[in-house]
Design a protein around this motif. Structure first.
Motif, mmCIF file in Angstrom:
data_model
loop_
_atom_site.group_PDB
_atom_site.id
_atom_site.type_symbol
_atom_site.label_atom_id
_atom_site.label_comp_id
_atom_site.label_asym_id
_atom_site.label_seq_id
_atom_site.Cartn_x
_atom_site.Cartn_y
_atom_site.Cartn_z
ATOM 1 N N VAL A 1 36.249 45.209 44.334
ATOM 2 C CA VAL A 1 35.575 45.785 43.343
ATOM 3 C C VAL A 1 34.132 46.337 43.507
ATOM 4 O O VAL A 1 33.492 45.552 44.572
ATOM 5 C CB VAL A 1 35.523 44.918 42.080
ATOM 6 N N PRO A 2 33.388 47.306 42.828
ATOM 7 C CA PRO A 2 32.179 47.663 43.199
ATOM 8 C C PRO A 2 31.315 46.302 43.239
ATOM 9 O O PRO A 2 31.379 45.439 42.351
ATOM 10 C CB PRO A 2 31.912 48.476 42.342
ATOM 11 N N LEU A 3 30.137 46.248 44.251
ATOM 12 C CA LEU A 3 29.386 45.068 43.963
ATOM 13 C C LEU A 3 29.029 44.701 42.659
ATOM 14 O O LEU A 3 28.807 43.478 42.212
ATOM 15 C CB LEU A 3 28.319 45.213 45.206
ATOM 16 N N ALA A 4 28.596 45.760 41.891
ATOM 17 C CA ALA A 4 27.879 45.322 40.497
ATOM 18 C C ALA A 4 29.055 44.723 39.545
ATOM 19 O O ALA A 4 28.701 43.821 38.820
ATOM 20 C CB ALA A 4 27.160 46.719 39.898
ATOM 21 N N GLU A 5 30.278 45.120 39.754
ATOM 22 C CA GLU A 5 31.227 44.379 38.911
ATOM 23 C C GLU A 5 31.491 43.138 39.600
ATOM 24 O O GLU A 5 31.999 42.442 38.691
ATOM 25 C CB GLU A 5 32.470 45.596 39.097
ATOM 26 N N ALA B 1 33.356 44.188 46.990
ATOM 27 C CA ALA B 1 33.558 42.749 47.229
ATOM 28 C C ALA B 1 34.739 42.296 46.712
ATOM 29 O O ALA B 1 35.404 42.727 45.895
ATOM 30 C CB ALA B 1 32.395 41.865 46.366
ATOM 31 N N MET B 2 35.426 41.479 47.305
ATOM 32 C CA MET B 2 36.760 40.667 47.359
ATOM 33 C C MET B 2 36.182 39.285 46.465
ATOM 34 O O MET B 2 35.378 38.643 47.002
ATOM 35 C CB MET B 2 37.206 40.335 48.545
ATOM 36 N N VAL B 3 36.612 39.316 45.418
ATOM 37 C CA VAL B 3 36.265 38.184 44.557
ATOM 38 C C VAL B 3 37.815 37.431 44.182
ATOM 39 O O VAL B 3 38.406 37.847 43.496
ATOM 40 C CB VAL B 3 35.691 38.519 43.049
ATOM 41 N N MET B 4 37.759 36.094 44.587
ATOM 42 C CA MET B 4 38.906 35.304 44.598
ATOM 43 C C MET B 4 38.588 34.043 43.785
ATOM 44 O O MET B 4 37.649 33.225 43.915
ATOM 45 C CB MET B 4 39.571 34.918 46.070
ATOM 46 N N LEU B 5 39.769 33.470 43.173
ATOM 47 C CA LEU B 5 39.877 32.397 42.361
ATOM 48 C C LEU B 5 40.935 31.637 42.887
ATOM 49 O O LEU B 5 42.157 32.254 42.965
ATOM 50 C CB LEU B 5 40.101 32.497 40.924
ATOM 51 N N LEU B 6 40.809 30.351 43.252
ATOM 52 C CA LEU B 6 41.897 29.427 43.870
ATOM 53 C C LEU B 6 41.893 28.079 43.180
ATOM 54 O O LEU B 6 40.829 27.533 43.062
ATOM 55 C CB LEU B 6 41.892 29.352 45.588
ATOM 56 N N ASP C 1 45.555 27.280 48.140
ATOM 57 C CA ASP C 1 46.447 28.192 47.131
ATOM 58 C C ASP C 1 46.181 29.513 47.393
ATOM 59 O O ASP C 1 44.910 29.955 47.938
ATOM 60 C CB ASP C 1 45.840 27.757 45.790
ATOM 61 N N PRO C 2 47.025 30.431 47.357
ATOM 62 C CA PRO C 2 46.972 31.808 47.686
ATOM 63 C C PRO C 2 46.024 32.545 46.545
ATOM 64 O O PRO C 2 45.273 33.326 46.727
ATOM 65 C CB PRO C 2 48.122 32.247 47.595
ATOM 66 N N GLY C 3 45.848 32.078 45.228
ATOM 67 C CA GLY C 3 45.043 32.368 44.414
ATOM 68 C C GLY C 3 45.315 33.755 43.720
ATOM 69 O O GLY C 3 46.327 33.962 43.633
ATOM 70 N N GLU C 4 44.154 34.183 43.378
ATOM 71 C CA GLU C 4 44.304 35.603 42.635
ATOM 72 C C GLU C 4 42.917 36.184 43.007
ATOM 73 O O GLU C 4 41.927 35.453 43.373
ATOM 74 C CB GLU C 4 44.393 35.423 41.149
ATOM 75 N N HIS C 5 42.887 37.540 42.579
ATOM 76 C CA HIS C 5 41.541 38.053 42.989
ATOM 77 C C HIS C 5 41.496 39.406 42.253
ATOM 78 O O HIS C 5 42.365 40.078 41.549
ATOM 79 C CB HIS C 5 41.587 38.592 44.468
ATOM 80 N N ALA C 6 39.987 39.877 41.692
ATOM 81 C CA ALA C 6 39.909 40.994 41.183
ATOM 82 C C ALA C 6 40.235 42.271 42.019
ATOM 83 O O ALA C 6 40.370 42.222 43.048
ATOM 84 C CB ALA C 6 38.085 40.971 41.085
ATOM 85 N N ALA C 7 40.477 43.183 40.984
ATOM 86 C CA ALA C 7 41.178 44.228 41.545
ATOM 87 C C ALA C 7 40.543 45.683 41.136
ATOM 88 O O ALA C 7 39.835 45.383 40.010
ATOM 89 C CB ALA C 7 42.636 44.461 41.394
ATOM 90 N N ASP C 8 40.650 46.674 41.718
ATOM 91 C CA ASP C 8 40.311 48.009 41.181
ATOM 92 C C ASP C 8 41.396 49.012 41.135
ATOM 93 O O ASP C 8 41.553 49.841 42.019
ATOM 94 C CB ASP C 8 39.113 48.542 42.173
ATOM 95 N N PRO C 9 42.329 48.788 40.099
ATOM 96 C CA PRO C 9 43.685 49.690 40.141
ATOM 97 C C PRO C 9 43.221 51.219 40.382
ATOM 98 O O PRO C 9 42.345 51.471 39.499
ATOM 99 C CB PRO C 9 44.391 49.428 39.093
#
Length: 103
Positions: free
Chosen positions: A75-79, A32-37, A42-50
């Motif tokens: 990130v994986p769906l559970a995360e 999943a792409m999880v974004m906060l705006l 707002d371009p916002g920010e998103h969860a990542a999986d470095p």
């Protein structure tokens, strides 16, 4: 609720707080792409999986668009569900969750 929406094929979910802050989750049922705006536009920010390698597709938007993202930007769906749960209860991403700022 989010898990049920994804299981039913509703892969895009937007939640808006009273301040106008927006939380978006777009999934392909595995990642999943999880974004906060802060607000609309707002371009916002998103969860990542470095360090994640490869790309995943099947991120279907409500307008029918089918997107593909690098795995390091999802990130994986559970995360994703853990992150969303924490944001909804605390207002911020959980400690230890990797984030990328797009601003």
């Amino acid at each position: 609720m989010l898990r049920l929406r994804i299981a039913d094929g509703n892969l895009e979910t937007w939640l808006t707080g009273s301040s106008g802050r927006r939380l978006a989750v777009v999934s392909n049922a595995e990642r999943a792409m999880v974004m906060l705006l802060d607000s609309e536009g707002d371009p916002g920010e998103h969860a990542a999986d470095p360090g994640a390698e490869g790309w995943s597709d099947g991120f279907r938007l409500s307008n029918g668009q089918d997107d593909e993202y690098p795995d390091e930007d999802t990130v994986p769906l559970a995360e994703a569900l853990r992150i969303v749960r924490h944001i909804l209860s605390a207002g911020t991403p959980p400690t230890g969750a990797a984030w990328t700022t797009d601003r």
